[in-house]
Design a protein around this motif. Structure first.
Motif, PDB file in Angstrom:
ATOM      1  N   ASN A  94       3.044   2.861  10.896  1.00 39.53           N
ATOM      2  CA  ASN A  94       3.641   3.683  10.111  1.00 39.53           C
ATOM      3  C   ASN A  94       3.225   4.764  11.237  1.00 39.53           C
ATOM      4  OD1 ASN A  94       4.531   2.181   8.461  1.00 39.53           O
ATOM      5  ND2 ASN A  94       3.334   2.418   6.811  1.00 39.53           N
ATOM      6  N   PRO A 128       0.986  -1.049   0.052  1.00 43.83           N
ATOM      7  CA  PRO A 128       0.189  -0.006  -0.322  1.00 43.83           C
ATOM      8  C   PRO A 128       1.138   1.557   0.317  1.00 43.83           C
ATOM      9  CG  PRO A 128      -0.102  -1.429   2.165  1.00 43.83           C
ATOM     10  CD  PRO A 128       0.369  -2.014   1.369  1.00 43.83           C
ATOM     11  N   VAL A 129       0.510   1.979  -1.259  1.00 47.50           N
ATOM     12  CA  VAL A 129       1.023   3.470  -1.121  1.00 47.50           C
ATOM     13  C   VAL A 129       0.255   4.120  -1.443  1.00 47.50           C
ATOM     14  CG1 VAL A 129       3.340   2.701  -1.273  1.00 47.50           C
ATOM     15  CG2 VAL A 129       2.095   3.063  -3.366  1.00 47.50           C
ATOM     16  N   LYS A 168      -0.747  -5.258   9.189  1.00 44.32           N
ATOM     17  CA  LYS A 168       0.363  -5.201   9.457  1.00 44.32           C
ATOM     18  C   LYS A 168       0.770  -5.211  10.548  1.00 44.32           C
ATOM     19  CE  LYS A 168       2.037  -2.211   5.377  1.00 44.32           C
ATOM     20  NZ  LYS A 168       3.083  -1.180   4.426  1.00 44.32           N
ATOM     21  N   GLN A 187       5.258  14.542  -2.181  1.00 43.00           N
ATOM     22  CA  GLN A 187       3.597  14.129  -1.414  1.00 43.00           C
ATOM     23  C   GLN A 187       3.052  15.793  -0.345  1.00 43.00           C
ATOM     24  OE1 GLN A 187       2.535   9.698  -1.766  1.00 43.00           O
ATOM     25  NE2 GLN A 187       4.391   9.858  -2.706  1.00 43.00           N
ATOM     26  N   GLU A 202       7.566  -6.938   2.820  1.00 43.86           N
ATOM     27  CA  GLU A 202       8.347  -5.829   2.358  1.00 43.86           C
ATOM     28  C   GLU A 202       9.265  -4.753   2.872  1.00 43.86           C
ATOM     29  OE1 GLU A 202       3.642  -4.649   3.069  1.00 43.86           O
ATOM     30  OE2 GLU A 202       4.679  -3.556   3.463  1.00 43.86           O
ATOM     31  N   GLN A 232      -6.779  -1.220   1.896  1.00 44.22           N
ATOM     32  CA  GLN A 232      -6.335  -0.706   3.492  1.00 44.22           C
ATOM     33  C   GLN A 232      -7.155  -0.244   4.167  1.00 44.22           C
ATOM     34  OE1 GLN A 232      -2.723   1.181   4.347  1.00 44.22           O
ATOM     35  NE2 GLN A 232      -2.372  -0.396   5.323  1.00 44.22           N
ATOM     36  N   ALA A 244      -3.571   3.440   1.867  1.00 46.17           N
ATOM     37  CA  ALA A 244      -4.321   3.605   2.926  1.00 46.17           C
ATOM     38  C   ALA A 244      -5.561   4.723   2.540  1.00 46.17           C
ATOM     39  CB  ALA A 244      -3.610   4.786   4.526  1.00 46.17           C
ATOM     40  N   MET A 293       6.752  -4.477  -3.226  1.00 47.00           N
ATOM     41  CA  MET A 293       7.640  -3.563  -3.070  1.00 47.00           C
ATOM     42  C   MET A 293       6.303  -2.289  -3.089  1.00 47.00           C
ATOM     43  SD  MET A 293      10.241  -4.786  -5.977  1.00 47.00           S
ATOM     44  CE  MET A 293      10.337  -6.346  -6.109  1.00 47.00           C
ATOM     45  N   ALA A 294       6.724  -0.905  -3.137  1.00 46.19           N
ATOM     46  CA  ALA A 294       5.957  -0.097  -3.051  1.00 46.19           C
ATOM     47  C   ALA A 294       6.158   1.103  -4.076  1.00 46.19           C
ATOM     48  CB  ALA A 294       5.610   0.179  -1.493  1.00 46.19           C
ATOM     49  N   ARG A 295       7.440   1.555  -3.423  1.00 46.16           N
ATOM     50  CA  ARG A 295       8.067   3.047  -4.474  1.00 46.16           C
ATOM     51  C   ARG A 295       8.360   2.509  -6.025  1.00 46.16           C
ATOM     52  NH1 ARG A 295      12.489   4.388   0.117  1.00 46.16           N
ATOM     53  NH2 ARG A 295      12.103   2.413   0.560  1.00 46.16           N
ATOM     54  N   GLY A 346      12.189  -2.266   0.685  1.00 49.02           N
ATOM     55  CA  GLY A 346      13.842  -2.377   0.570  1.00 49.02           C
ATOM     56  C   GLY A 346      13.695  -3.242  -0.673  1.00 49.02           C
ATOM     57  N   ILE A 366      10.264   3.654   7.678  1.00 47.13           N
ATOM     58  CA  ILE A 366       9.478   3.597   7.160  1.00 47.13           C
ATOM     59  C   ILE A 366       9.911   2.810   5.629  1.00 47.13           C
ATOM     60  CG2 ILE A 366       7.372   2.789   8.188  1.00 47.13           C
ATOM     61  CD1 ILE A 366       6.061   5.219   6.059  1.00 47.13           C
ATOM     62  N   VAL A 367      10.438   4.456   5.572  1.00 48.06           N
ATOM     63  CA  VAL A 367      10.920   3.868   4.004  1.00 48.06           C
ATOM     64  C   VAL A 367      12.489   4.452   3.431  1.00 48.06           C
ATOM     65  CG1 VAL A 367       9.103   5.326   3.080  1.00 48.06           C
ATOM     66  CG2 VAL A 367      10.289   6.825   3.599  1.00 48.06           C
ATOM     67  N   ARG A 423      14.002  -5.028  -3.951  1.00 50.28           N
ATOM     68  CA  ARG A 423      14.429  -4.076  -5.048  1.00 50.28           C
ATOM     69  C   ARG A 423      14.967  -5.501  -6.811  1.00 50.28           C
ATOM     70  NH1 ARG A 423      11.875  -1.423  -2.857  1.00 50.28           N
ATOM     71  NH2 ARG A 423      12.412   0.909  -2.212  1.00 50.28           N
TER      72      ARG A 423
HETATM   73  C1  LIG Z   1       4.464   7.417  -0.174  1.00 48.74           C
HETATM   74  C2  LIG Z   1       4.582   6.525   0.369  1.00 48.74           C
HETATM   75  C3  LIG Z   1       3.041   5.862   1.142  1.00 48.74           C
HETATM   76  C4  LIG Z   1       2.544   4.469   1.577  1.00 48.74           C
HETATM   77  N1  LIG Z   1       1.705   4.961   2.177  1.00 48.74           N
HETATM   78  C5  LIG Z   1       1.117   3.480   2.791  1.00 48.74           C
HETATM   79  C6  LIG Z   1      -0.220   3.361   2.914  1.00 48.74           C
HETATM   80  O1  LIG Z   1      -0.798   3.687   2.775  1.00 48.74           O
HETATM   81  N2  LIG Z   1      -0.264   2.135   4.400  1.00 48.74           N
HETATM   82  C7  LIG Z   1       1.228   1.703   4.741  1.00 48.74           C
HETATM   83  O2  LIG Z   1       0.406   0.474   5.623  1.00 48.74           O
HETATM   84  N3  LIG Z   1       2.714   1.528   4.689  1.00 48.74           N
HETATM   85  C8  LIG Z   1       2.718   2.677   3.187  1.00 48.74           C
HETATM   86  N4  LIG Z   1       3.681   2.807   2.646  1.00 48.74           N
HETATM   87  C9  LIG Z   1       4.597   2.028   3.415  1.00 48.74           C
HETATM   88  C10 LIG Z   1       4.946   1.001   2.802  1.00 48.74           C
HETATM   89  O3  LIG Z   1       3.889   0.043   2.206  1.00 48.74           O
HETATM   90  C11 LIG Z   1       5.923   0.529   2.034  1.00 48.74           C
HETATM   91  O4  LIG Z   1       6.206  -0.318   3.558  1.00 48.74           O
HETATM   92  C12 LIG Z   1       7.846   0.822   2.446  1.00 48.74           C
HETATM   93  O5  LIG Z   1       7.639   2.368   1.448  1.00 48.74           O
HETATM   94  C13 LIG Z   1       8.549   0.157   1.952  1.00 48.74           C
HETATM   95  O6  LIG Z   1       8.533  -0.756   0.948  1.00 48.74           O
HETATM   96  P1  LIG Z   1       9.883  -0.220  -0.257  1.00 48.74           P
HETATM   97  O7  LIG Z   1      11.168   0.067   0.803  1.00 48.74           O
HETATM   98  O8  LIG Z   1       9.370  -0.878  -1.278  1.00 48.74           O
HETATM   99  O9  LIG Z   1       9.095   1.317  -0.826  1.00 48.74           O
HETATM  100  C14 LIG Z   1       4.385   4.120   2.154  1.00 48.74           C
HETATM  101  C15 LIG Z   1       5.222   4.483   1.624  1.00 48.74           C
HETATM  102  C16 LIG Z   1       5.027   5.500   0.904  1.00 48.74           C
HETATM  103  C17 LIG Z   1       6.923   5.570   0.298  1.00 48.74           C
END
Ligand SMILES: Cc1cc2nc3c(=O)[nH]c(=O)nc-3n(C[C@H](O)[C@H](O)[C@H](O)COP(=O)(O)O)c2cc1C
Length: 437
Positions: A184, A23-24, A229, A404, A345, A100, A57, A372-374, A347, A277-278, A349
């Motif tokens: 988060n 979820p992003v 989560k 954002q 999830e 979500q 979310a 993956m998210a980003r 990191g 988280i990021v 890639r």
């Molecule tokens: C811009 C952004 C928004 C996110 N929004 C959510 C969200 O809505 N709900 C959630 O559980 N995690 C959210 N996350 C966390 C991601 O789901 C994920 O756990 C995190 O980015 C790590 O994964 P990645 O390294 O593949 O990006 C968000 C992350 C980013 C970067």
């Protein structure tokens, strides 16, 4: 040992493979274009073969609770019914989509976004308990603004019921499952965390809130798969003494699985809203963008304060290591204790990362699905390339994240990656079913 391309069952729903889009933010809001925006954002991902799409979310109340601009609210049955177009589009490509559900609590925009506070002067934050002194200190220093409404026992039951109601609307609109935003620094994490939760009623145990949500989801949406989560606040700064340890996270995972949750996503986070988280690089390109300077100043209250947030961001980028699969150890420990699927999830890639964590490394694989998210901001159709054995382009530079806060959509802002994505698209690299392996 499982293969990425193998199907997997979550709460009775068959997911065609083990790759998910975490979820992003889709930044779709609730305006006239909301459904189109969500379809434009998520259909290409399903079309590229990703087995499970988690829509980001979405807020369960009619006001407050948004952690960022342009989040979508799902409290309105007629709005959610219109999302059937999205669920149909995903199903047409053979994928699954889970919604979500979320509430920001103390992490809401009323706390941190100066421009939002000016536009919504009466807005308060739902709070589990009186905010911790660390946040009260920031409030007194004028860096955030706290006007907490501490939830009564009756309010908490009402809120759990509201999560259930929204799950019912989602089930009616064709969603295959529900995901809970319980990390988060969302309101559910605030219930779980001893840093925030100082209650003396039955919800002093945050898992009781998750149980109440579970029961409400079952009342309104029957046996729909329910995923959450599960946070461990292992990255809390040293001055935060009361936080969730890895052992606490394991205990929560075990208890929610016993309650009837159908899958868990263990994540190591902080008690604060920070880069835990990021993880990745400091996004200097995003902070330097000349067209966003005035917006940053209005979001954070002044140019000086925006600069202070930038410096904090720079410090945090150094503080959090960025290893691929940073939640893998926690996931593996959870997987040894629960018999529902565990999702990893953070990191990831490369295709090798995905294969490695699904495979038995020693004795227990870290996960049953990998996400993956980003990387999906950079390559919405990434599934086709990963399933064909290739790697994501995303370098975790985080230039997609900071803009954002101003309401900008989530998209890759790194020219070399945008160019490469264009070149790959022209070369047909995002066509589905290219030599899946
Ligand atoms: C811009 C952004 C928004 C996110 N929004 C959510 C969200 O809505 N709900 C959630 O559980 N995690 C959210 N996350 C966390 C991601 O789901 C994920 O756990 C995190 O980015 C790590 O994964 P990645 O390294 O593949 O990006 C968000 C992350 C980013 C970067």
């Amino acid at each position: 040992m499982s293969e990425l391309t193998e199907p997997v069952d979550i709460g009775g729903v068959s997911v065609p493979n083990r790759l998910y889009r975490a979820p992003v933010l889709e930044c779709a809001g609730n305006g006239p274009d909301a459904v189109d925006t969500l379809v434009d954002e998520l259909e290409p991902t399903a079309e590229s073969g990703v087995g499970l799409v988690f829509q980001g979310a979405s807020i369960v109340t009619d006001r407050g609770g948004c952690a960022a601009p342009n989040m979508t609210r799902v409290h309105d049955r007629s709005f959610v019914a219109r999302l059937e177009r999205l669920t149909d589009a995903v199903h047409d490509h053979g994928g699954r989509i889970f919604l979500q559900l979320a509430h920001g609590g103390l992490r809401s925009m009323a706390t941190w976004h100066a421009g939002y506070r000016t536009r919504h002067p009466d807005q308060r934050q739902l709070a589990v308990s009186r905010p911790p002194w660390q946040l009260r200190l920031l409030d007194r220093a004028g860096l955030i603004s706290l006007r907490p409404d501490v939830l009564t026992t009756e309010d908490v039951w009402g809120l759990a019921e509201q999560f259930g109601r929204c799950a019912g609307y989602a089930a009616d609109a064709g969603y295959d499952g529900i995901h809970l935003s319980a990390a988060n620094m969302s309101l559910i994490q605030q219930f779980l965390s001893p840093f925030y939760n100082r209650r003396d009623d039955e919800f002093a145990d945050g898992v009781r809130f998750m149980e109440a949500i579970h029961d409400a989801v079952r009342d309104h949406a029957g046996s729909i798969p329910l995923v959450t989560k599960v946070p461990a606040e292992t990255d809390a700064p040293k001055f935060v003494r009361r936080h969730l340890s890895r052992a606490d996270g394991l205990d929560i995972a075990e208890r929610v699985a016993e309650i009837g949750y159908d899958a868990v996503v263990p994540v190591e986070v902080s008690t604060f809203w920070d880069m835990s988280i990021v993880r990745g690089d400091f996004p200097d390109r995003a902070w330097d963008a000349s067209d966003l300077q005035a917006d940053y100043a209005s979001v954070f209250g002044s140019r000086l304060r925006a600069r202070a947030v930038e410096l904090l961001n720079r410090w945090q980028a150094r503080r959090f290591d960025h290893e691929p699969g940073w939640n893998a150890e926690f996931c593996r420990a959870v997987r040894e204790r629960v018999d529902v699927p565990v999702l990893l999830e953070g990191g990831l890639r490369t295709r090798a990362d995905c294969d490695r964590y699904l495979a038995a490394d020693g004795d227990t694989p870290a996960a049953d699905l990998v996400g993956m998210a980003r990387p999906f901001y950079a390559e919405p159709r990434l599934g086709a390339r990963l399933l064909a054995g290739e790697d994501a382009l995303c370098e975790s530079c985080n230039n997609c994240t900071i803009p954002q806060v101003t309401g900008e959509p989530g998209r890759c802002r790194t020219p070399s990656i945008v160019r490469e994505q264009g070149r790959l698209a022209e070369a047909g690299a995002y066509e589905r079913n290219r030599d899946e392996k």
